[in-house]
Design a protein around this motif. Structure first.
Motif, PDB file in Angstrom:
ATOM      1  N   LYS A   2      63.113  62.145  -0.075  1.00 18.41           N
ATOM      2  CA  LYS A   2      62.931  63.336   0.757  1.00 18.41           C
ATOM      3  C   LYS A   2      61.847  64.246   0.185  1.00 18.41           C
ATOM      4  O   LYS A   2      60.986  64.746   0.913  1.00 18.41           O
ATOM      5  CB  LYS A   2      64.255  64.100   0.841  1.00 18.41           C
ATOM      6  CG  LYS A   2      64.187  65.309   1.752  1.00 18.41           C
ATOM      7  CD  LYS A   2      65.514  65.992   1.814  1.00 18.41           C
ATOM      8  CE  LYS A   2      65.428  67.239   2.693  1.00 18.41           C
ATOM      9  NZ  LYS A   2      66.688  67.971   2.734  1.00 18.41           N
ATOM     10  N   GLU A   3      61.865  64.445  -1.131  1.00 18.81           N
ATOM     11  CA  GLU A   3      60.872  65.309  -1.763  1.00 18.81           C
ATOM     12  C   GLU A   3      59.478  64.699  -1.650  1.00 18.81           C
ATOM     13  O   GLU A   3      58.500  65.409  -1.387  1.00 18.81           O
ATOM     14  CB  GLU A   3      61.238  65.526  -3.234  1.00 18.81           C
ATOM     15  CG  GLU A   3      60.311  66.513  -3.935  1.00 18.81           C
ATOM     16  CD  GLU A   3      60.769  66.833  -5.332  1.00 18.81           C
ATOM     17  OE1 GLU A   3      61.768  66.212  -5.770  1.00 18.81           O
ATOM     18  OE2 GLU A   3      60.147  67.684  -5.979  1.00 18.81           O
ATOM     19  N   SER A   4      59.383  63.376  -1.825  1.00 15.89           N
ATOM     20  CA  SER A   4      58.079  62.708  -1.727  1.00 15.89           C
ATOM     21  C   SER A   4      57.513  62.827  -0.329  1.00 15.89           C
ATOM     22  O   SER A   4      56.314  63.065  -0.146  1.00 15.89           O
ATOM     23  CB  SER A   4      58.224  61.228  -2.113  1.00 15.89           C
ATOM     24  OG  SER A   4      58.646  61.098  -3.448  1.00 15.89           O
ATOM     25  N   GLU A   5      58.351  62.661   0.684  1.00 18.62           N
ATOM     26  CA  GLU A   5      57.875  62.762   2.066  1.00 18.62           C
ATOM     27  C   GLU A   5      57.410  64.180   2.378  1.00 18.62           C
ATOM     28  O   GLU A   5      56.416  64.385   3.066  1.00 18.62           O
ATOM     29  CB  GLU A   5      58.979  62.335   3.029  1.00 18.62           C
ATOM     30  CG  GLU A   5      59.259  60.843   3.000  1.00 18.62           C
ATOM     31  CD  GLU A   5      60.434  60.445   3.861  1.00 18.62           C
ATOM     32  OE1 GLU A   5      60.508  59.277   4.262  1.00 18.62           O
ATOM     33  OE2 GLU A   5      61.310  61.313   4.114  1.00 18.62           O
ATOM     34  N   SER A   6      58.142  65.155   1.856  1.00 18.70           N
ATOM     35  CA  SER A   6      57.772  66.544   2.093  1.00 18.70           C
ATOM     36  C   SER A   6      56.437  66.874   1.431  1.00 18.70           C
ATOM     37  O   SER A   6      55.571  67.524   2.023  1.00 18.70           O
ATOM     38  CB  SER A   6      58.883  67.459   1.557  1.00 18.70           C
ATOM     39  OG  SER A   6      58.522  68.800   1.730  1.00 18.70           O
ATOM     40  N   LEU A   7      56.246  66.397   0.188  1.00 14.50           N
ATOM     41  CA  LEU A   7      54.987  66.651  -0.522  1.00 14.50           C
ATOM     42  C   LEU A   7      53.821  65.930   0.169  1.00 14.50           C
ATOM     43  O   LEU A   7      52.701  66.431   0.189  1.00 14.50           O
ATOM     44  CB  LEU A   7      55.112  66.180  -1.974  1.00 14.50           C
ATOM     45  CG  LEU A   7      56.048  67.006  -2.857  1.00 14.50           C
ATOM     46  CD1 LEU A   7      56.211  66.355  -4.214  1.00 14.50           C
ATOM     47  CD2 LEU A   7      55.513  68.424  -3.023  1.00 14.50           C
ATOM     48  N   ARG A  52      50.194  67.310   1.363  1.00 18.87           N
ATOM     49  CA  ARG A  52      48.908  66.711   0.962  1.00 18.87           C
ATOM     50  C   ARG A  52      48.031  66.427   2.184  1.00 18.87           C
ATOM     51  O   ARG A  52      46.820  66.687   2.164  1.00 18.87           O
ATOM     52  CB  ARG A  52      49.161  65.400   0.196  1.00 18.87           C
ATOM     53  CG  ARG A  52      49.748  65.578  -1.185  1.00 18.87           C
ATOM     54  CD  ARG A  52      49.695  64.259  -1.949  1.00 18.87           C
ATOM     55  NE  ARG A  52      50.555  64.300  -3.096  1.00 18.87           N
ATOM     56  CZ  ARG A  52      51.786  63.810  -3.110  1.00 18.87           C
ATOM     57  NH1 ARG A  52      52.291  63.235  -2.023  1.00 18.87           N
ATOM     58  NH2 ARG A  52      52.540  63.889  -4.192  1.00 18.87           N
ATOM     59  N   LEU A  53      48.621  65.896   3.246  1.00 16.89           N
ATOM     60  CA  LEU A  53      47.847  65.582   4.447  1.00 16.89           C
ATOM     61  C   LEU A  53      47.271  66.850   5.075  1.00 16.89           C
ATOM     62  O   LEU A  53      46.144  66.850   5.575  1.00 16.89           O
ATOM     63  CB  LEU A  53      48.748  64.844   5.461  1.00 16.89           C
ATOM     64  CG  LEU A  53      49.141  63.418   5.050  1.00 16.89           C
ATOM     65  CD1 LEU A  53      50.211  62.868   5.980  1.00 16.89           C
ATOM     66  CD2 LEU A  53      47.918  62.507   5.067  1.00 16.89           C
ATOM     67  N   LYS A  54      48.045  67.921   5.031  1.00 18.97           N
ATOM     68  CA  LYS A  54      47.557  69.192   5.564  1.00 18.97           C
ATOM     69  C   LYS A  54      46.392  69.706   4.718  1.00 18.97           C
ATOM     70  O   LYS A  54      45.373  70.173   5.244  1.00 18.97           O
ATOM     71  CB  LYS A  54      48.693  70.216   5.569  1.00 18.97           C
ATOM     72  CG  LYS A  54      48.336  71.527   6.222  1.00 18.97           C
ATOM     73  CD  LYS A  54      49.547  72.440   6.264  1.00 18.97           C
ATOM     74  CE  LYS A  54      49.183  73.776   6.930  1.00 18.97           C
ATOM     75  NZ  LYS A  54      50.346  74.690   6.946  1.00 18.97           N
ATOM     76  N   ALA A  59      50.940  57.966  -3.062  1.00 14.88           N
ATOM     77  CA  ALA A  59      52.243  58.498  -2.640  1.00 14.88           C
ATOM     78  C   ALA A  59      52.833  57.676  -1.500  1.00 14.88           C
ATOM     79  O   ALA A  59      54.048  57.484  -1.417  1.00 14.88           O
ATOM     80  CB  ALA A  59      52.084  59.955  -2.215  1.00 14.88           C
ATOM     81  N   GLU A  60      51.952  57.189  -0.614  1.00 10.14           N
ATOM     82  CA  GLU A  60      52.431  56.363   0.498  1.00 10.14           C
ATOM     83  C   GLU A  60      53.089  55.092  -0.021  1.00 10.14           C
ATOM     84  O   GLU A  60      54.151  54.679   0.470  1.00 10.14           O
ATOM     85  CB  GLU A  60      51.255  56.013   1.412  1.00 10.14           C
ATOM     86  CG  GLU A  60      51.649  55.417   2.744  1.00 10.14           C
ATOM     87  CD  GLU A  60      52.481  56.359   3.589  1.00 10.14           C
ATOM     88  OE1 GLU A  60      52.210  57.562   3.566  1.00 10.14           O
ATOM     89  OE2 GLU A  60      53.426  55.879   4.240  1.00 10.14           O
ATOM     90  N   ASP A  61      52.463  54.498  -1.038  1.00  7.77           N
ATOM     91  CA  ASP A  61      53.058  53.299  -1.650  1.00  7.77           C
ATOM     92  C   ASP A  61      54.397  53.642  -2.306  1.00  7.77           C
ATOM     93  O   ASP A  61      55.351  52.867  -2.234  1.00  7.77           O
ATOM     94  CB  ASP A  61      52.103  52.717  -2.697  1.00  7.77           C
ATOM     95  CG  ASP A  61      50.863  52.110  -2.064  1.00  7.77           C
ATOM     96  OD1 ASP A  61      50.911  51.816  -0.853  1.00  7.77           O
ATOM     97  OD2 ASP A  61      49.844  51.956  -2.765  1.00  7.77           O
ATOM     98  N   PHE A  62      54.427  54.813  -2.970  1.00  8.44           N
ATOM     99  CA  PHE A  62      55.666  55.209  -3.654  1.00  8.44           C
ATOM    100  C   PHE A  62      56.787  55.459  -2.644  1.00  8.44           C
ATOM    101  O   PHE A  62      57.941  55.088  -2.877  1.00  8.44           O
ATOM    102  CB  PHE A  62      55.401  56.479  -4.471  1.00  8.44           C
ATOM    103  CG  PHE A  62      56.574  56.916  -5.307  1.00  8.44           C
ATOM    104  CD1 PHE A  62      57.135  56.065  -6.258  1.00  8.44           C
ATOM    105  CD2 PHE A  62      57.143  58.165  -5.128  1.00  8.44           C
ATOM    106  CE1 PHE A  62      58.216  56.460  -7.020  1.00  8.44           C
ATOM    107  CE2 PHE A  62      58.225  58.578  -5.882  1.00  8.44           C
ATOM    108  CZ  PHE A  62      58.766  57.722  -6.831  1.00  8.44           C
ATOM    109  N   ILE A  63      56.428  56.087  -1.502  1.00  5.41           N
ATOM    110  CA  ILE A  63      57.433  56.343  -0.464  1.00  5.41           C
ATOM    111  C   ILE A  63      57.981  55.027   0.084  1.00  5.41           C
ATOM    112  O   ILE A  63      59.193  54.875   0.286  1.00  5.41           O
ATOM    113  CB  ILE A  63      56.822  57.207   0.658  1.00  5.41           C
ATOM    114  CG1 ILE A  63      56.619  58.645   0.155  1.00  5.41           C
ATOM    115  CG2 ILE A  63      57.706  57.208   1.896  1.00  5.41           C
ATOM    116  CD1 ILE A  63      55.816  59.514   1.091  1.00  5.41           C
TER     117      ILE A  63
END
Length: 631
Positions: free
Chosen positions: A376-381, A385-387, A301-305
């Motif tokens: 925005k949605e990817s960052e929120s998700l 995930r980190l939590k 996800a980090e790469d996608f962001i």
């Protein structure tokens, strides 16, 4: 680039039956007809179609099911569609293109967006603000400024008391009114908006961190002992050493035996220990596997962001280049390098699609909004995930402690027992078991202590961020003082200019020395008198003049964020005589003719000034009670 929108067409329908379908134009648009012919109904449809929250519909509107509007914005052409309902907070469907294209496209081509800002994605107000060129702003009360709040200042209706600036609302706050007024006056900007958004989010996080910290401290208080990590770690180390010593003594006793035999009770201990060990091992393996998958998802996800962020940046650069250079003519196809056959000039030189004015802007807006929403949605998700990862890592630490204890129990069981030494070994085993339970408790307390420390650190960090953001916002607000004075002075002067041109034989204002107002207080004053006892029609002139003065100020000063648009319903309300209404209508038309800035003024009247009854000013036919506005 100034904020701007203009209605090009409005369609009101019931199923396949068209109730109203009219084209609007730039500048002044006059909707006229006799009283009770449905002019205010049309004004309400405009308000609702643009995003206003309307529950109390007029009886004549009950036949309508949908309102569709083709809107010109600074970013391109949009088509808006809303289902007519008495329910509040209705969503809006948006099509990036003309209404004709939208109506011939499948429903999947429309994007339906909610009224309120969702946790993930955008509300329709956010999309429209982006298209219009408005900075998205929030009020001090924490509520987002929506299209509805914006239209409360842009729609001068009949139901609102004439002393008020904003369209009347049951639940209203002075903070929201002030934020809307400042936003449209160009007092608030992106810097302030970003700081306000950051402050609001940080305050939420701080409140959650305080609550979590207090909850953990309450749990920790149940232990009645010191919960500092270093003290607990020291206790764990001491107990572990003691445990190791006891196990050594057991090993010595066992190795000294000559005869080994297993008893039934020992078998049971071993069996139970193996079962517990297997459960603990499966739990550790399961959590380990989940954490590995989650870490992979987070990395992916980090790469996608990063990819989305780069795509957004590349798209903005490409858009800037496109709008600077215009359409490109390709000699060779950039995909297969084959020669490109020349196309008609009105068509794309690569894919031969016919060009439509504004379509490029609409497509660009649609693509950019899509990228922004994905980001925005990817960052929120990712935050979620980190939590979740943190929670699973904590659970894994506890599970590993359970596994170690189970493993020790098996070791004891495997060591067996020896006739004549059973008592000593049993006593030592009992002590080991007691220390194991102590260690389990200590590890749980250690986890709790780590959580408390983490919550305390997060709380302090968030508190510092809140303090810093408040200081930055205060600095921005101080810097905006000069801009506020300039904008408000211009609005006052333009309003006074309209009042000075009111027909003196009907005016009861006397000598107008100055006009003052307050968005937060929702009042207008002449010569400092807020609650002046003038005639009802005079107060209508004052209210309309303020709206016209606000629009006029935005046409003179590019720094205003008002989208150069205003809607007046029934300009001769409260028994105004015909000549006075005609005079105000002429002032609006003169304002429009003088301005070089694109704008749109829509007003309804039952007493149209004779010389203004022209096709380039009037929208639709003249409505009568017998031939109302809706077919």
């Amino acid at each position: 680039m100034i904020a701007f929108f203009r209605i090009e067409r409005m369609l009101v329908s019931r199923g396949s039956h068209v109730l109203y379908d009219e084209v609007f134009h730039a500048g002044v648009n006059i909707i006229h007809g006799s009283n009770g012919a449905g002019k205010s109904t049309i004004a309400d449809f405009i308000f609702f179609g643009l995003g206003g929250d309307l529950k109390d519909w007029k009886a004549s509107a009950s036949r309508a099911e949908q309102v569709s509007i083709q809107l010109i914005t600074k970013s391109g052409i949009l088509s808006l569609r809303r289902d007519v309902s008495t329910d509040g907070g209705r969503p809006m469907s948006i099509y990036f293109g003309t209404l004709d294209e939208a109506l011939s496209s499948p429903n999947e081509s429309w994007q339906t967006l909610p009224y309120r800002r969702p946790d993930h994605g955008y509300s329709f107000s956010q999309v429209l603000f982006n298209a219009i060129g408005l900075p998205e702003s929030i009020s001090d009360g924490g509520s987002n400024i929506t299209m509805h709040q914006l239209l409360r200042l842009l729609y001068v209706d009949q139901l609102t008391p004439v002393q008020r600036i904003f369209r009347v609302e049951n639940f209203d706050t002075w903070q929201t009114r002030q934020a809307v007024g400042d936003l449209l006056s160009g007092v608030g900007g992106y810097d302030l908006y970003e700081k306000q958004i950051a402050l609001r989010e940080t305050e939420k996080l701080y409140a959650a961190a305080v609550m979590e910290y207090r909850s953990l401290v309450v749990v920790a208080s149940g232990y009645g002992e010191n919960i500092l990590s270093e003290h607990i770690s020291a206790a764990i180390e001491k107990a572990s050493k003691e445990r190791t010593g006891l196990l050594s003594l057991i090993d010595e006793l066992v190795s000294a035996s000559e005869e080994k035999s297993e008893r039934a009770d020992l078998k049971k201990i071993r069996s139970d220990a193996i079962k517990e060990y297997n459960r603990a091992r499966r739990a550790v393996a399961h959590l380990t596997n989940e954490i590995e998958v989650l870490e992979y998802e987070i990395s992916d996800a980090e790469d996608f962001i990063k990819h989305l962020g780069q795509s957004l940046s590349d798209f903005d650069n490409a858009s800037t280049t496109f709008f600077a250079l215009g359409h490109l003519a390709f000699e060779y196809c950039p995909s297969c390098f084959a020669p490109v056959t020349p196309k008609d000039e009105a068509h794309c030189q690569l894919c031969d699609t016919k060009r439509v004015d504004g379509a490029d802007d609409s497509r660009a807006l649609a693509v950019r909004l899509d990228l922004q929403m994905q980001l925005k949605e990817s960052e929120s998700l990712q935050v979620d995930r980190l939590k979740e990862l943190s929670q699973k890592q904590s659970a894994l630490r506890v599970a590993r402690q359970v596994l170690r204890r189970a493993s020790s129990t098996i070791e004891l069981g495997q060591s067996g027992t020896v006739t004549g030494r059973e008592s000593a070994i049993a006593e030592l085993s009992r002590k080991v078991g007691f220390i194991d339970s102590q260690l389990e408790s200590l590890h749980k307390r250690l986890e709790l202590a780590k959580k408390i420390q983490a919550a305390s650190d997060a709380k302090e960090d968030l508190s510092a961020r809140v303090t810093r953001l408040k200081a930055e916002i205060e600095a921005i607000l101080r810097a905006q003082g000069k801009r506020k004075l300039e904008a408000y002075t211009l609005i006052s002067n333009e309003t006074k200019a309209f009042l000075d041109q009111d027909l003196q034989e009907h005016s009861d204002f006397g000598e107008v020395e100055n006009v003052s107002f307050e968005f937060s207080g929702d009042w207008i004053a002449i010569n400092g008198e807020k609650n002046r006892a003038g005639s009802a029609s005079g107060m209508v002139i004052l209210k309309n003049s303020f709206a016209a003065g606000l629009l006029s100020a935005s046409l003179l000063d590019k720094r205003f964020n008002l989208p150069r648009w205003m809607l007046f319903d029934n300009v001769e309300d409260k028994g105004m005589v015909e000549e006075r209404s005609w005079n105000f209508q002429r002032l609006l038309v003169n304002l429009s003719k003088r301005s070089k800035t694109p704008h749109q003024i829509i007003y309804t009247t039952s007493k149209i000034a004779p010389e203004l009854d022209q096709p380039d000013l009037v929208v639709g036919r003249q409505y009568q009670r017998a031939a109302r506005s809706l077919n």
